[in-house]
Scaffold this motif. Sequence first.
Motif, PDB file in Angstrom:
ATOM      1  N   ILE A 135       0.873  -1.178   0.000  1.00  0.00           N
ATOM      2  CA  ILE A 135       0.000   0.000   0.000  1.00  0.00           C
ATOM      3  C   ILE A 135       0.904   1.220   0.000  1.00  0.00           C
ATOM      4  O   ILE A 135       1.700   1.407   0.921  1.00  0.00           O
ATOM      5  N   GLU A 136       0.792   2.075  -1.024  1.00  0.00           N
ATOM      6  CA  GLU A 136       1.672   3.239  -1.057  1.00  0.00           C
ATOM      7  C   GLU A 136       1.005   4.437  -1.720  1.00  0.00           C
ATOM      8  O   GLU A 136       0.102   4.310  -2.539  1.00  0.00           O
ATOM      9  N   GLU A 137       1.482   5.602  -1.302  1.00  0.00           N
ATOM     10  CA  GLU A 137       1.114   6.900  -1.889  1.00  0.00           C
ATOM     11  C   GLU A 137      -0.390   7.193  -1.790  1.00  0.00           C
ATOM     12  O   GLU A 137      -1.009   7.673  -2.733  1.00  0.00           O
ATOM     13  N   LEU A 138      -0.968   6.913  -0.612  1.00  0.00           N
ATOM     14  CA  LEU A 138      -2.357   7.267  -0.344  1.00  0.00           C
ATOM     15  C   LEU A 138      -2.432   8.111   0.915  1.00  0.00           C
ATOM     16  O   LEU A 138      -1.604   7.970   1.821  1.00  0.00           O
ATOM     17  N   THR A 139      -3.442   8.963   1.007  1.00  0.00           N
ATOM     18  CA  THR A 139      -3.850   9.514   2.297  1.00  0.00           C
ATOM     19  C   THR A 139      -4.994   8.662   2.808  1.00  0.00           C
ATOM     20  O   THR A 139      -6.008   8.470   2.116  1.00  0.00           O
ATOM     21  N   ILE A 140      -4.827   8.121   3.999  1.00  0.00           N
ATOM     22  CA  ILE A 140      -5.817   7.241   4.622  1.00  0.00           C
ATOM     23  C   ILE A 140      -6.339   7.990   5.842  1.00  0.00           C
ATOM     24  O   ILE A 140      -5.592   8.252   6.784  1.00  0.00           O
ATOM     25  N   LYS A 167       5.113   5.431   2.216  1.00  0.00           N
ATOM     26  CA  LYS A 167       4.867   6.777   1.676  1.00  0.00           C
ATOM     27  C   LYS A 167       3.392   7.154   1.696  1.00  0.00           C
ATOM     28  O   LYS A 167       2.902   7.829   0.790  1.00  0.00           O
ATOM     29  N   ASN A 168       2.685   6.739   2.738  1.00  0.00           N
ATOM     30  CA  ASN A 168       1.296   7.141   2.919  1.00  0.00           C
ATOM     31  C   ASN A 168       1.190   8.228   3.979  1.00  0.00           C
ATOM     32  O   ASN A 168       2.094   8.416   4.798  1.00  0.00           O
ATOM     33  N   SER A 169       0.065   8.926   3.970  1.00  0.00           N
ATOM     34  CA  SER A 169      -0.297   9.829   5.066  1.00  0.00           C
ATOM     35  C   SER A 169      -1.481   9.200   5.784  1.00  0.00           C
ATOM     36  O   SER A 169      -2.531   8.955   5.174  1.00  0.00           O
ATOM     37  N   ILE A 170      -1.316   8.922   7.067  1.00  0.00           N
ATOM     38  CA  ILE A 170      -2.331   8.209   7.835  1.00  0.00           C
ATOM     39  C   ILE A 170      -2.762   9.127   8.970  1.00  0.00           C
ATOM     40  O   ILE A 170      -1.954   9.474   9.840  1.00  0.00           O
ATOM     41  N   GLU A 171      -4.045   9.537   8.947  1.00  0.00           N
ATOM     42  CA  GLU A 171      -4.453  10.614   9.853  1.00  0.00           C
ATOM     43  C   GLU A 171      -5.871  10.417  10.363  1.00  0.00           C
ATOM     44  O   GLU A 171      -6.740   9.872   9.689  1.00  0.00           O
ATOM     45  N   ARG A 172      -6.073  10.890  11.571  1.00  0.00           N
ATOM     46  CA  ARG A 172      -7.383  10.826  12.226  1.00  0.00           C
ATOM     47  C   ARG A 172      -7.753  12.235  12.677  1.00  0.00           C
ATOM     48  O   ARG A 172      -7.041  12.851  13.471  1.00  0.00           O
ATOM     49  N   LEU A 173      -8.885  12.714  12.180  1.00  0.00           N
ATOM     50  CA  LEU A 173      -9.311  14.091  12.434  1.00  0.00           C
ATOM     51  C   LEU A 173     -10.549  14.145  13.305  1.00  0.00           C
ATOM     52  O   LEU A 173     -11.312  15.108  13.250  1.00  0.00           O
ATOM     53  N   ARG A 174     -10.783  13.144  14.104  1.00  0.00           N
ATOM     54  CA  ARG A 174     -11.997  13.096  14.920  1.00  0.00           C
ATOM     55  C   ARG A 174     -12.096  14.321  15.824  1.00  0.00           C
ATOM     56  O   ARG A 174     -11.090  14.824  16.339  1.00  0.00           O
ATOM     57  N   THR A 200       7.310   2.211   6.219  1.00  0.00           N
ATOM     58  CA  THR A 200       8.444   3.028   5.788  1.00  0.00           C
ATOM     59  C   THR A 200       7.988   4.349   5.190  1.00  0.00           C
ATOM     60  O   THR A 200       7.106   4.383   4.324  1.00  0.00           O
ATOM     61  N   LYS A 201       8.576   5.441   5.655  1.00  0.00           N
ATOM     62  CA  LYS A 201       8.425   6.773   5.058  1.00  0.00           C
ATOM     63  C   LYS A 201       6.975   7.241   5.008  1.00  0.00           C
ATOM     64  O   LYS A 201       6.562   7.925   4.072  1.00  0.00           O
ATOM     65  N   ASN A 202       6.193   6.880   6.029  1.00  0.00           N
ATOM     66  CA  ASN A 202       4.824   7.371   6.139  1.00  0.00           C
ATOM     67  C   ASN A 202       4.770   8.581   7.061  1.00  0.00           C
ATOM     68  O   ASN A 202       5.672   8.818   7.864  1.00  0.00           O
ATOM     69  N   ARG A 203       3.672   9.306   6.955  1.00  0.00           N
ATOM     70  CA  ARG A 203       3.414  10.425   7.854  1.00  0.00           C
ATOM     71  C   ARG A 203       2.145  10.110   8.657  1.00  0.00           C
ATOM     72  O   ARG A 203       1.076   9.892   8.080  1.00  0.00           O
ATOM     73  N   PHE A 204       2.274  10.098   9.987  1.00  0.00           N
ATOM     74  CA  PHE A 204       1.149   9.839  10.878  1.00  0.00           C
ATOM     75  C   PHE A 204       0.811  11.125  11.619  1.00  0.00           C
ATOM     76  O   PHE A 204       1.692  11.780  12.182  1.00  0.00           O
TER      77      PHE A 204
END
Length: 333
Positions: A135-140, A167-174, A200-204
């Motif tokens: 799984i790569e290059e997605l915002t989840i 290389k994903n962006s994984i974020e929770r905006l609750r 690897t190389k994700n942004r949380f």
Amino acid sequence: MLSLIFQPNRNKSKEHMKTTILSITLLALPIASTHAANLFVRHDGYGTECTAALPCASLQAAIDRADPKDRIHVNAGTYIENITIPAGKDGLHIRGDDAEDTLLISAGGDNPPKFAPAGVPVDIIVDIFSANVTIEELTIRHPAGIPTKRDIGIFVRPTAINASIEKNSIERLRTGAVLEPTNPGSRGVFVIRATGTEITKNRFSGNYEDHVHLPTSGSEVVKNKISGALRLGIVVIQETPDTLSRDNVITNNTVRDSGSDGIQIEGDANTVSRNKVTGSGGAGIRLCGPTSLPACAAPGMGATSNENIVTDNRLTGNAGGTIVNDGVGNIIR
């Protein structure tokens, strides 16, 4: 066309000659292609074949159509759905155009609903059951709003060994007063007994309770940027005090502003090196032991972290100290 000249041996039987001719004919038949297929998804797609000319509008539709080792290309856009990669899709590769512009946003959970653990309703955006999935290059993203279920960004199930999350962006905006309506709480990436996982190389970012939660062994967490966890930035956790969570490598990550510890280790023989941990409400790095209660996370409370290697980390501004070592035989330098 393959031309064959067959000179029969007059000393051999006609039946033997027929067998020889059949064998040569079979060798001349074309071999079926084993090349992986490319499938395409666009937010304004209108096809059912998921081809470049007729892309699918749904990522799940492409997953359902895919064979093992196929590649799914996800065009920039917004996709509001929860996806499941079931067993039998080993080697599937899902790649967005880029994480900034390719958004996979929870639709509120699967229908019929899922539960993890039993009795706890869960909202999983990416649920992986197959091995060797990328799984790569997605915002989840879990979007703003008061949650009604347990949120998990990417759930790597026990059968999903050797997953690559890159290389994903994984974020929770609750938002709202109730950020954790269920127990256990939310997770950015949750890897449960799936060995060989690479993160690897994700942004949380945002308010997951734990951003990277690892009741597993033999996995790597490398070069991620992790910020704002309600509790723990990265945790190697034991499901019970007697289970194994060992030989994981956590290196070159930036972890900041965790509500409790930046990095917490309950398992054995893990390597934690060259991470930068700042602004934690607890310790920069905590190696758990029976005296750590209640600082160490359930369900492995009471586990003793043994023979871990903790080296060359940069730890500043953490309210609970730099390294807290309640384990046994750990190497710290």
